[in-house]
Write a protein that holds these residues in place. Structure first.
Motif, short mmCIF file in Angstrom:
data_model
loop_
_atom_site.label_atom_id
_atom_site.label_comp_id
_atom_site.label_asym_id
_atom_site.label_seq_id
_atom_site.Cartn_x
_atom_site.Cartn_y
_atom_site.Cartn_z
N MET A 64 5.03 4.62 4.01
CA MET A 64 6.39 4.60 3.55
C MET A 64 6.38 4.85 2.03
SD MET A 64 9.21 1.52 3.59
CE MET A 64 9.08 1.25 5.31
N PRO A 65 7.06 5.88 1.54
CA PRO A 65 7.07 6.18 0.10
C PRO A 65 7.64 5.02 -0.71
CG PRO A 65 8.02 7.98 1.37
CD PRO A 65 7.82 6.84 2.31
N GLY A 66 6.99 4.72 -1.82
CA GLY A 66 7.47 3.67 -2.71
C GLY A 66 7.17 2.26 -2.23
N ALA A 67 6.50 2.13 -1.09
CA ALA A 67 6.20 0.81 -0.56
C ALA A 67 5.00 0.22 -1.30
CB ALA A 67 5.91 0.88 0.93
N GLY A 68 5.00 -1.07 -1.42
CA GLY A 68 3.89 -1.76 -2.05
C GLY A 68 3.69 -3.10 -1.39
N VAL A 69 2.62 -3.76 -1.77
CA VAL A 69 2.33 -5.07 -1.20
C VAL A 69 3.34 -6.09 -1.68
CG1 VAL A 69 0.62 -6.91 -1.11
CG2 VAL A 69 -0.11 -4.55 -0.93
N THR A 128 7.01 -6.69 -4.04
CA THR A 128 8.14 -6.17 -4.82
C THR A 128 8.94 -7.33 -5.37
OG1 THR A 128 9.47 -6.00 -2.80
CG2 THR A 128 8.38 -4.00 -3.54
N LEU A 129 9.53 -7.10 -6.52
CA LEU A 129 10.39 -8.09 -7.17
C LEU A 129 11.82 -7.61 -7.00
CD1 LEU A 129 10.44 -10.66 -8.96
CD2 LEU A 129 10.48 -9.13 -10.93
N GLN A 152 16.83 -4.56 0.18
CA GLN A 152 17.31 -4.31 -1.18
C GLN A 152 16.17 -3.71 -2.00
OE1 GLN A 152 19.04 -7.73 -2.95
NE2 GLN A 152 19.46 -6.73 -4.88
N PRO A 153 16.44 -2.65 -2.78
CA PRO A 153 15.36 -2.04 -3.57
C PRO A 153 14.87 -3.02 -4.64
CG PRO A 153 17.47 -1.05 -4.14
CD PRO A 153 17.71 -1.98 -2.98
N GLY A 154 13.61 -2.91 -4.94
CA GLY A 154 13.03 -3.78 -5.95
C GLY A 154 12.02 -3.02 -6.78
N THR A 155 11.36 -3.73 -7.66
CA THR A 155 10.34 -3.17 -8.53
C THR A 155 8.98 -3.53 -7.98
OG1 THR A 155 11.81 -3.55 -10.40
CG2 THR A 155 9.51 -3.12 -10.91
N LEU A 156 8.09 -2.56 -7.88
CA LEU A 156 6.73 -2.84 -7.41
C LEU A 156 6.01 -3.73 -8.43
CD1 LEU A 156 5.54 0.64 -6.10
CD2 LEU A 156 6.27 -1.33 -4.77
N VAL A 157 5.30 -4.71 -7.93
CA VAL A 157 4.51 -5.60 -8.77
C VAL A 157 3.04 -5.32 -8.46
CG1 VAL A 157 3.96 -8.00 -9.30
CG2 VAL A 157 6.32 -7.36 -8.72
N PRO A 158 2.28 -4.83 -9.43
CA PRO A 158 0.87 -4.56 -9.17
C PRO A 158 0.09 -5.86 -8.95
CG PRO A 158 1.40 -4.10 -11.47
CD PRO A 158 2.68 -4.48 -10.78
N ALA A 159 -0.78 -5.83 -7.96
CA ALA A 159 -1.61 -6.99 -7.66
C ALA A 159 -3.00 -6.76 -8.24
CB ALA A 159 -1.69 -7.19 -6.15
N ALA A 160 -3.53 -7.78 -8.91
CA ALA A 160 -4.86 -7.68 -9.50
C ALA A 160 -5.83 -8.52 -8.68
CB ALA A 160 -4.82 -8.19 -10.95
N GLY A 161 -7.07 -8.12 -8.71
CA GLY A 161 -8.12 -8.88 -8.03
C GLY A 161 -8.75 -8.07 -6.93
N GLN A 164 15.96 -11.79 -14.55
CA GLN A 164 16.88 -12.79 -14.00
C GLN A 164 16.19 -13.47 -12.84
OE1 GLN A 164 19.91 -9.90 -12.77
NE2 GLN A 164 19.53 -10.47 -10.64
N ALA A 165 16.79 -14.54 -12.31
CA ALA A 165 16.22 -15.20 -11.13
C ALA A 165 16.08 -14.15 -10.03
CB ALA A 165 17.13 -16.33 -10.68
N SER A 166 14.92 -14.10 -9.42
CA SER A 166 14.61 -13.03 -8.47
C SER A 166 13.83 -13.57 -7.29
CB SER A 166 13.78 -11.94 -9.16
OG SER A 166 14.47 -11.40 -10.26
N THR A 167 13.60 -12.68 -6.34
CA THR A 167 12.78 -13.00 -5.18
C THR A 167 11.58 -12.08 -5.17
OG1 THR A 167 14.72 -13.68 -3.92
CG2 THR A 167 12.75 -13.14 -2.66
N LEU A 168 10.43 -12.67 -5.02
CA LEU A 168 9.18 -11.93 -4.91
C LEU A 168 8.94 -11.73 -3.42
CD1 LEU A 168 7.04 -10.96 -6.93
CD2 LEU A 168 5.82 -13.07 -6.50
N GLU A 169 9.06 -10.50 -2.96
CA GLU A 169 8.84 -10.19 -1.55
C GLU A 169 7.39 -9.73 -1.38
OE1 GLU A 169 11.84 -7.35 -0.43
OE2 GLU A 169 13.35 -8.93 -0.23
N ILE A 170 6.66 -10.48 -0.59
CA ILE A 170 5.23 -10.23 -0.39
C ILE A 170 5.08 -9.64 1.01
CG2 ILE A 170 2.95 -11.29 -0.40
CD1 ILE A 170 4.72 -13.66 -1.92
N HIS A 171 4.67 -8.40 1.06
CA HIS A 171 4.61 -7.68 2.32
C HIS A 171 3.28 -7.95 3.04
CE1 HIS A 171 8.29 -5.32 1.40
NE2 HIS A 171 7.93 -5.71 0.19
#
Length: 130
Positions: free
Chosen positions: A1-6, A8-9, A19-28, A42-49
Motif C-alpha cells: 500500500m503506497p505511503g503505508a508504514g509501521v 503513523t501519527l 485518517q491520514p497521518g504522518t509516518l514515524v520512522p522506527a529505529a532499532g 497537538q494531542a495525537s494518536t500513534l497508530e502502530i500497524h
C-alpha cells in the motif's frame, strides 16, 4: 500500500485507521523492540500497524503508556503535544514460561548428572575387607 508504514501519527484522538497521518520512522534492529521519536504539534494518536497480541508494552519518555486497539486488531497509543521517545517492546508471557521450564530442565539434568557421578565414585572406592 503506497505511503503505508509501521507507525503513523494521527492528529487528535481518532483511531479509525482511515485518517491520514504522518509516518514515524522506527529505529532499532531488534524485532522485539521499536524506538520511535515522535514530534506532535497537538494531542495525537500513534497508530502502530502491528497486531495487538499479548506481550506488547510501551513506554513514553521512560514512563509506561497504555496501548489500546484500533481497527479491531492493531495497536494505538495516545500522545500529548511535544517531542517524545516511545519504546515498544514485545515479551510474551509464554516466553517467560518457556524460559522457566527450560531452566528447570537444565537444573534437573545437572542434578541427575551429579547424582550419577557420586554413585560411580561410591562404586569405585574399595571397601575394607573384614
Amino acid at each position: 500500500m503506497p505511503g503505508a508504514g509501521v507507525v503513523t501519527l494521527v492528529p487528535g484522538r481518532v483511531t479509525s485507521g482511515e485518517q491520514p497521518g504522518t509516518l514515524v520512522p522506527a529505529a532499532g534492529d531488534n524485532p522485539a523492540s521499536l524506538r520511535l521519536h515522535v514530534a506532535a504539534t497537538q494531542a495525537s494518536t500513534l497508530e502502530i500497524h502491528i497486531t495487538n497480541e499479548p506481550g506488547w508494552s510501551a513506554t513514553m519518555d521512560g514512563q509506561p503508556v497504555a496501548l489500546h486497539t484500533f481497527d479491531g486488531v492493531m495497536m494505538a497509543a495516545s500522545v500529548p503535544a511535544g517531542v517524545h521517545t516511545v519504546v515498544l517492546s514485545y515479551w510474551p508471557p509464554s516466553f517467560s514460561l518457556g524460559l522457566g521450564c527450560a531452566g528447570l530442565a537444565v537444573l534437573g539434568l545437572t542434578l541427575m548428572g551429579l547424582l550419577h557421578v557420586l554413585a560411580e565414585r561410591r562404586r569405585s572406592v574399595p571397601r575394607p575387607e573384614e
